[in-house]
Design an enzyme around this catalytic site. Structure first.
Site, PDB file in Angstrom:
ATOM      1  N   HIS A  23       6.147 -35.991  30.725  1.00 23.44           N
ATOM      2  CA  HIS A  23       7.044 -34.833  30.734  1.00 23.44           C
ATOM      3  C   HIS A  23       8.102 -35.009  31.797  1.00 23.44           C
ATOM      4  CE1 HIS A  23       2.945 -32.735  30.107  1.00 23.44           C
ATOM      5  NE2 HIS A  23       3.263 -33.537  29.107  1.00 23.44           N
ATOM      6  N   CYS A  37      16.622 -41.979  16.687  1.00 27.39           N
ATOM      7  CA  CYS A  37      16.768 -41.156  17.899  1.00 27.39           C
ATOM      8  C   CYS A  37      15.819 -41.533  19.029  1.00 27.39           C
ATOM      9  CB  CYS A  37      16.623 -39.674  17.571  1.00 27.39           C
ATOM     10  SG  CYS A  37      14.956 -39.210  17.078  1.00 27.39           S
TER      11      CYS A  37
END
Ligand code: PEP
Ligand code: MG
Length: 746
Positions: free
Chosen positions: A364, A677
């Site tokens: 994260h 992506c």
């Protein structure tokens, strides 16, 4: 050396402390200290050796050896008995020094007449400062008590060194921790930054190494250890919902915090005159030195636990929290063992760089750092122990290298690099309004990845054609509870407004694997990356997915909307998610609310299985976006978060590119739009290769748009394709040499 009592020890420590209060320079203090120690310990010689540079020790003061040897006698780390003490961090105690292994004769000191030798390290929490030595003519080994007593004295010297007691203009003494150190980690986010260290959890500052009243200190220590035990118990009580690994760490803490040996040793230190804080540090340093020598990697890893626990105990003792009152320096570079995404977001763009001892590329924190475009280096050795708040630091996110307290020449070269990058960025800015069209007229659409409101100004600045991937999980990760539908709708609306009509492809919540929501019960899965994650969670627990789809439809306010579903591994998952979206749309319509004028629905292709899905699946998708980060890890069976295997397989491997080509052909046959992506889309060489193979929409971090566009505009994609095909026909395993060879010829 005769037997010494506890009160001898205490009186020596107090006299040492008093030298701190005296005027006079660092040398003066050192001279007085060697005299005091020799006198108190009744030895003929006492010498202090301090580091000149990380490899060299220098005799800085002596009582008993020839005075002319001071600042002349030097030895390398590991050389002679003194060098051995410094290297191992453990005492050397011998009654016959010349016969001891590694002994080196230093004629200028006149030490040949002293037979016995006891040297102990002067160190502080893993930081090596020097060596304290006593010597006598009488041939005998020193007793355990004597060794221990000298270690306690060395601890006080270490604290005094840290407090700058021996630093004198130009002598370099006591400034040992100012040495440059380089850390070789791994890239978390590219970019370069120069700034000053800001420790996320600063070390507790011990200002008084010597105690006045040992009984008071022992009681302080006892109360603090009890406080620590209670703290860990309550952490464990709240750990029910934690993952197994976290719990195990806490269990280890509990065991250490209840260790009788630990408390007994610290109480003994205090009995000899150390303050409770200095006793904690002494035991931390000793255990560190021991663990560092251990060949067992498990034990070496326990170093972090030990540091954390000692720091907690010091906080109990001093009442110092994380906030030491220090002000954030200019150009702060955050240094931490690890950090959560929420905490990182709190610092926000104030940070120039981030350096972590742990972390992983897919974590994260890395995602947030990437979203904020902050250079990030992960796996930077033991930087938390080495760095002090305010130290100069250079972060090279491209190479995954960090220079702490760099030499001026390194800093100058680094500044040149930053200047060159700034120069290049300026050049890229000039391209902003131009299309990514190659020399032959083929155009590639360059979009950006985003996930935070803070990203949106980049949409204009970077010249992106839109947002190819909006990672919606960041809003979920950085909160303490599930965001409400109206909050999400308002946020998505702000995103769409900022996009000014450019397309934004929202990806529905992609949690699980390493993205664990703080308020969701973690799943104890053996293989979370292949576990219950992304659309699997969305379909099994549809409440949050439905709420998110409603928020997206409302945010569109009757305008166009693009939604894609993450980690689709089989067509039925896509069809179910698609149906849920249509259901929510129809429900909104039945409530009389506006529905999107155009609804584009896509799937993320992140598992190889989907490349072989039936034609009907491809036709059902308005668009497909290749999530290269996940796709590559499953294609090569190499964990994207495992630094050991991650780099082993190249994106330009012929097998992977041939596989991508298959997807391109299938999308072409079914007339399905295709984009890529993953992080590779932002790497110019990879991006160009994808474009040459036929992927005409690439979504990347905003800072990559300039470099990728620059390269595409210089190249001829058709020519490159021919080069690739030729290399493939020649049987190359990797197409990288062919592609870079072509680029070099431009
Ligand atoms: C990917 O897997 O390539 C991707 C874009 O998704 P994420 O990195 O968020 O898993
Ligand atoms: Mg993914």
């Amino acid at each position: 050396m005769a037997h010494r009592s506890e009160s001898d020890s205490r009186s020596l420590l107090r006299r040492l402390r008093d030298t701190l209060a005296t005027s006079g320079g660092g040398q003066d203090r050192l001279d007085r200290i060697t005299h005091l120690i020799a006198d108190s310990m009744r030895t003929e010689v006492c010498s202090i050796y301090l580091f000149r540079d990380p490899e060299t020790l220098e005799l800085c003061a002596t009582e008993g050896l020839k005075p002319e040897a001071v600042h002349q006698t030097r030895m390398r780390l590991g050389e002679g008995l003194v060098g051995r003490v410094a290297r191992t961090g453990a005492p050397v105690n011998t009654g016959d020094a010349p016969a001891a292994p590694g002994f080196r004769y230093m004629p200028e000191t006149g030490e040949e007449i002293y037979s016995s030798f006891l040297g102990v390290p002067i160190q502080r929490v893993g930081e090596k400062l020097g060596v304290l030595v006593v010597q006598s003519k009488q041939a005998r080994e020193y007793s355990e008590d004597e060794v221990y007593g000298l270690e306690v004295v060395a601890m006080v010297l270490a604290e005094m060194t840290e407090l700058g007691a021996f630093t004198a203009e130009g002598n370099g003494i006591g400034s040992t921790h100012r040495f440059p150190v380089m850390f070789r980690g791994a890239t978390g986010q590219e970019g370069a930054a120069e700034g000053r260290v800001w420790l996320h959890e600063p070390r507790v500052v011990v200002t008084n190494p010597v105690a006045d009243d040992p009984e008071v200190e022992a009681e302080r220590l006892r109360v603090a250890v009890e406080g620590l035990q209670a703290e860990i118990d309550s952490m464990l009580a709240g750990a029910a919902a934690m993952d197994k690994e976290h719990r195990q760490v806490l269990e280890t803490y509990k065991m250490l915090a209840h260790s009788r040996g630990w408390l007994r040793r610290m109480t003994e230190d205090v009995g000899l005159g150390l303050s409770a804080e200095a006793a904690v540090e002494k035991e931390q340093s000793t255990a560190r030195a021991r663990l560092e020598q251990s060949p067992d990697p498990y034990l070496r890893e326990r170093l972090n636990d030990l540091d954390d626990l000692s720091n907690r105990l010091l906080r109990q003792l001093t009442g110092q929290g994380r906030d030491t009152g220090a002000a954030l320096p200019e150009n702060p570079v955050l240094v931490a063992r690890n950090i959560g995404p929420g905490e990182l977001l709190e610092y926000g763009r104030a940070l120039k760089g981030v350096v972590l001892e742990e972390g992983s590329v897919g974590s994260h924190a890395a995602i947030v750092a990437r979203a904020l475009s902050i250079p990030l280096v992960i796996h930077a050795g033991r930087i938390v122990t080495e760095a002090l708040n305010g130290d100069p630091i250079l972060v090279d996110g491209d190479q995954g290298v960090v220079h702490l307290r760099p030499e001026e020449t390194v800093a100058a070269a680094f500044r040149d690099k930053i200047a060159m990058q700034a120069e290049a960025q300026k050049r890229y800015a000039d391209l902003r309004g131009l299309p990514a069209t190659d020399r032959a007229g083929a155009t590639v659409s360059l979009m950006m990845n985003a996930g935070l409101m803070a990203d949106l100004p980049s949409l204009v600045n970077s010249g992106a054609d839109g947002v190819g991937l909006f990672r919606t999980e960041l809003q979920f990760l950085t909160r303490t509870r599930v965001p409400r539908r109206d909050e999400l709708a308002a946020l998505y609306k702000r995103v769409l407004t900022a996009a000014q009509g450019k397309r934004v492809q929202f990806r529905t919540l992609d949690i699980g694997s390493d993205k664990v929501l703080p308020y969701m019960k973690p799943q104890d899965e053996p293989n979370p990356a292949m576990g219950w994650r992304a659309i699997r969670v969305g379909l099994d627990k549809p409440g949050v997915l439905r709420m998110q789809l409603q928020a997206l439809i409302r945010a569109a306010e009757g305008g166009p909307l693009s939604v894609m579903f993450p980690f689709i591994a089989a067509p039925d998952e896509f069809h179910a998610a698609h149906a849920a979206l249509l259901h929510e749309r129809d429900r909104e319509a039945s409530l009389g609310r506006p529905v999107p004028s155009e609804l584009r629905v896509g799937a993320m292709l992140e598992t190889p299985s989907l490349a072989f899905a039936p034609e009907s699946f491809f036709r059902a998708c308005d668009f497909i976006s290749i999530g290269g980060n996940d796709l590559k890890q499953f294609f090569f069976a190499a964990d994207r978060e495992n630094e050991r295997v991650r780099r082993r397989y190249d994106t330009l491997d012929t097998a992977f590119l041939s596989f991508l080509e298959g997807i391109i052909l299938r999308c072409r046959a079914s007339n399905t739009q295709l984009s890529f992506c993953g992080e590779d889309a932002g790497r110019p060489v990879e991006a160009l290769t994808f474009a040459a193979l036929g992927i005409r929409t690439l979504s990347m971090r905003p800072a990559s748009i300039g470099p990728v566009k620059h390269l595409i505009r210089r190249a001829d994609l058709g020519e490159l394709r021919t080069v690739i095909e030729r290399a493939r026909a020649d049987g190359a395993q990797s197409l990288r040499p062919a592609v870079t060879g072509y680029l070099a010829s431009l």
